[in-house]
Design an enzyme around this catalytic site. Structure first.
Site, mmCIF file in Angstrom:
data_model
loop_
_atom_site.group_PDB
_atom_site.id
_atom_site.type_symbol
_atom_site.label_atom_id
_atom_site.label_comp_id
_atom_site.label_asym_id
_atom_site.label_seq_id
_atom_site.Cartn_x
_atom_site.Cartn_y
_atom_site.Cartn_z
ATOM 1 N N GLU A 114 0.775 -1.054 6.594
ATOM 2 C CA GLU A 114 -0.649 -1.384 6.458
ATOM 3 C C GLU A 114 -1.471 -0.653 7.513
ATOM 4 O O GLU A 114 -2.318 -1.248 8.177
ATOM 5 C CB GLU A 114 -0.865 -2.901 6.573
ATOM 6 C CG GLU A 114 -0.215 -3.697 5.468
ATOM 7 C CD GLU A 114 -0.673 -5.144 5.425
ATOM 8 O OE1 GLU A 114 -0.869 -5.741 6.490
ATOM 9 O OE2 GLU A 114 -0.834 -5.675 4.306
ATOM 10 N N GLU A 128 3.635 -5.707 -1.328
ATOM 11 C CA GLU A 128 3.599 -7.100 -0.860
ATOM 12 C C GLU A 128 2.739 -7.892 -1.827
ATOM 13 O O GLU A 128 1.516 -7.873 -1.747
ATOM 14 C CB GLU A 128 3.012 -7.196 0.559
ATOM 15 C CG GLU A 128 3.902 -6.579 1.614
ATOM 16 C CD GLU A 128 3.419 -6.820 3.044
ATOM 17 O OE1 GLU A 128 2.489 -7.641 3.236
ATOM 18 O OE2 GLU A 128 3.958 -6.178 3.961
#
Ligand SMILES: *[C@@H]1O[C@H](CO)[C@@H](O)[C@H](O)[C@H]1NC(C)=O
Ligand SMILES: *[C@@H]1O[C@H](CO)[C@@H](O)[C@H](O)[C@H]1NC(C)=O
Ligand SMILES: *[C@@H]1O[C@H](CO)[C@@H](O)[C@H](O)[C@H]1NC(C)=O
Ligand SMILES: *[C@@H]1O[C@H](CO)[C@@H](O)[C@H](O)[C@H]1NC(C)=O
Length: 664
Positions: free
Chosen positions: A201, A281
């Site tokens: 991320e 995710e």
């Protein structure tokens, strides 16, 4: 005569493995048939593995959040749901506890037993699961400092998660060790690893319009390649929020989200029309904060709805988490938020309201996952039967038998850990642990002085994160009640906070300010990665006079130290014993141990040690009330439970056969 029952059982087994008389292949048999020529490829619209179409049905699981005795059990439950892959992070802070000291399960550290990543990946392969490896080095995951080692903070100007050579130099040394553990476990070499993620991320690191440090992402790619990694590389982000700012051109981008899968995938398709879609995710649940409520994240209904949408895009999915497990010891992370109270510490349970509970039990989300994968999956493979849930026992209440006073505790801290400091400094900067400072736990800032009967203590600057005041071994701070306590003395929220010390005895007193690191932040921009703990912003003042020449005493509460303690005194009930104090109870099990939960609702705040293993924190404000104790940490024979209590000790320990993760 052949027993009819046996025939029936055999018949059922045979039905499960064959369709129209054909025995189904395992995932590995199916994808390696005829030899391995190529690994995972991201082609327009679809993935291929060794030349065959594949949709990834993957689930996140952290080997460092469960005892190794349960690795195989949890992995089999995942495979039984129809998953064909798992996703795994590696925690740098545990794998390199001190600069240049590495631990992959062979170390002598508190959590060495949960660190054999190589063995875990081998078991995953034996259980017929492919692996997506996410080495980080930053892994978020509600983990202390997002997995970064605290000793990095000894470099005053370090810029973590950038191409700062001090940072990348350490990443490089760590990756050389970590990747050597797993390089031969890549799919194209006959192993389990089909993909490796670059950073984590990265688009969420810093303001969205800031130009990201792509040299840093390229450095990680190069470190992988130079260490022999040649499977598919990818990045993950929430594309609708940060676009492609966390990506490395030429490498597969994937999406992270809980709600709005269509928005995320549509944006990802705009950014990357020629690649297959994957939710790296899909947040199956959510984590909890102390002082907060147990939220559970997506409801089963929304979970089912969003998973259906994901599959309608013909996308691959990784459930984050599929099985969360527990955050042992002081390993929890925290978040910063722009509104009061500014900082939130994560609870020790990492149940995450995931498809498999913290104790590995099946949930409604498990059933939904299994059903929806069965509908979506066109590749029929041999799937194991679901192992039954493990039995749980509420053991009889256990009387506390012994205690050690605060003074006895401090006396048993080894001399080489006690240092003289001119004024307050952060725990990482203490000259202990071979130049690595103190990483976790509590730090006592001690001064001997003659206190008047009423004195005003001031802590200039902020407390990182929570402080108690102990005078001559006596707790002066009150047990916090509810989130209103955050407005008072002792918490990070206050600057230049003051505390009235009343009733100090005449003569020389010992003033201790005991400061607890409640978990370093694991998510956010560069400013959020300034993570020093303890006291360091300003001096301590008593009645306006600065205290100098202090003693710093680390309370690391390491397993070996806990096990070495002596001088236990007999505990008597109904004495309302105040902390900080260590309490001890032993009990015998004549039968093989079973999973259980400790119910800490009668206690205050502190840590739990089961046969020396640091299970994690407890705090009466909740939401987490019980602590999961997996059977393999208990012994058939004599067991020892030690509680470190900050405030008021209860007289007994209570067990439960069900978890209580929140009372709303
Ligand atoms: C969906 O993905 C599967 C597996 O990769 C592939 O076989 C199939 O052709 C894809 N279908 C569409 C409509 O893209
Ligand atoms: C899951 O499905 C099984 C089999 O249908 C059922 O027995 C079980 O009660 C379900 N579990 C939950 C938590 O819904
Ligand atoms: C905190 O105390 C320090 C030292 O006395 C002072 O310089 C500073 O202005 C104070 N800050 C606030 C917000 O009161
Ligand atoms: C401990 O606290 C309880 C409840 O407040 C009280 O009844 C009891 O007398 C106290 N015991 C002692 C020894 O102070």
């Amino acid at each position: 005569m052949i027993d009819v029952k046996i025939l029936l059982v055999l018949g059922c087994l045979l039905c499960a493995v064959c369709i129209e008389g054909q025995v189904l292949p395992t995932v590995y048999e199916y994808y390696t048939e005829g030899g391995i020529n190529s690994g995972l490829e991201a082609l327009p619209g679809q993935f291929k593995l060794n030349g065959k179409d594949i949709t990834l049905y993957s689930g996140s699981i952290h080997y460092f959040r469960m005892v190794p005795e349960y690795w195989r059990d949890r992995l089999r439950r995942m495979r039984a749901a129809g998953l064909n892959a798992i996703d795994v992070y590696a925690p740098w802070n545990l794998h390199e506890p001190r600069k240049g000291v590495f631990d992959f399960g062979n170390g002598d550290e508190d959590f060495s037993k949960v660190l054999n990543i190589r063995q875990f990946l081998q078991i995953a392969q034996e259980e017929d699961l492919l692996v997506i490896l996410r080495p980080g080095p930053y892994i978020c995951s509600e983990w202390e400092f997002g997995g970064l080692p605290s000793w990095l903070l000894r470099y005053p100007d370090i810029k973590v998660r950038t191409s700062d050579p001090v940072f990348t130099g350490h990443v490089r040394q760590y990756f050389d060790q970590l990747l050597a553990q797993v390089v031969d476990l890549q799919f194209t070499r006959g192993g389990s690893i089909i993909a490796v993620q670059i950073e984590n991320e990265y688009g969420s690191f810093g303001p969205y319009d800031e130009i990201k440090d792509r040299d840093y992402l390229a450095f990680i790619r190069d470190a992988y390649v130079q260490n022999g990694i040649n499977e598919l590389l990818l990045t993950c982000d929430s594309p609708a929020l940060v676009g492609d700012t966390g990506s490395l051109p030429g490498y597969l981008m994937t999406a992270n989200f809980d709600n709005n899968p269509a928005t995320q995938f549509d944006r990802l398709l705009e950014l990357q029309p020629d690649k297959p879609l994957m939710a790296m995710e899909f947040w199956s649940g959510w984590f909890d904060y102390w002082f907060g409520v147990h939220t559970g994240g997506l409801s089963p209904e929304n979970f089912a709805e969003h998973l259906t949408t994901i599959f309608s895009y013909n996308a691959s999915v990784n459930f984050y988490m599929f099985h969360g497990g527990s955050t042992y010891g002081f390993m929890n992370g925290a978040n910063k938020i722009p509104v009061f109270p500014g900082y939130l510490s994560d609870v020790s349970s990492y149940d995450y309201s995931a498809p498999l509970s913290e104790a590995g039990d099946y949930t409604e989300k498990y059933n939904i996952t299994k059903d929806l994968i069965a509908l979506d999956n066109e590749v029929l493979t041999l799937t194991p039967a679901q192992p039954p849930n493990n039995p749980k026992t509420a053991y009889p209440a256990l009387q506390i038998q012994q205690f050690l006073t605060y003074d006895q505790i401090i006396q048993q801290i080894p001399l080489q850990l006690k240092t003289q400091i001119p004024t307050v400094i952060n725990m990482e900067a203490l000259e202990i642990n071979d130049g690595n400072g103190q990483s976790y736990g509590l730090t006592v800032y001690r001064k001997q002085l003659d206190l008047p009967t009423l004195a005003e203590l001031q802590i200039v600057g902020h407390i990182r994160d929570v402080a108690m005041v102990v005078v001559d071994g006596v707790q002066k701070t009150k047990k916090p009640q509810g989130s209103g306590a955050l407005l008072g003395f002792g918490f990070w929220t206050n600057r230049n906070s003051t505390f009235a010390i009343e009733g100090a005895a005449a003569g020389l007193n010992t003033l201790d300010v005991v400061v607890e690191n409640w978990g370093r932040v694991n998510f956010g921009g560069p400013a959020y990665f300034e993570q020093k703990k303890g006291l360091f912003e300003g001096p301590l003042l008593v009645d306006g006079v600065e205290l100098t020449d202090l003693e710093a005493i680390p309370l690391e509460l390491k397993s070996k130290w806990i096990k070495s303690l002596t001088g236990w005194q007999a505990f008597e009930v109904n004495q309302n014993m105040t902390g900080p104090v260590l309490l001890r109870a032993t009990f015998d099990l004549s039968e093989p141990p079973q999973d259980t939960f400790l119910d800490m609702s009668a206690w205050g705040r502190g840590s739990i040690f089961v046969n020396g293993f640091h299970m994690g924190r407890f705090f009466h404000v909740g939401p987490q009330i019980t602590t999961y104790i997996p059977a393999p940490l208990l012994l058939q024979g004599t067991n020892e439970i030690i509680i470190f209590e900050h405030y008021l000790a209860a007289d007994e320990l209570t067990f439960s056969d069900v978890p209580i993760l929140g009372r709303n």
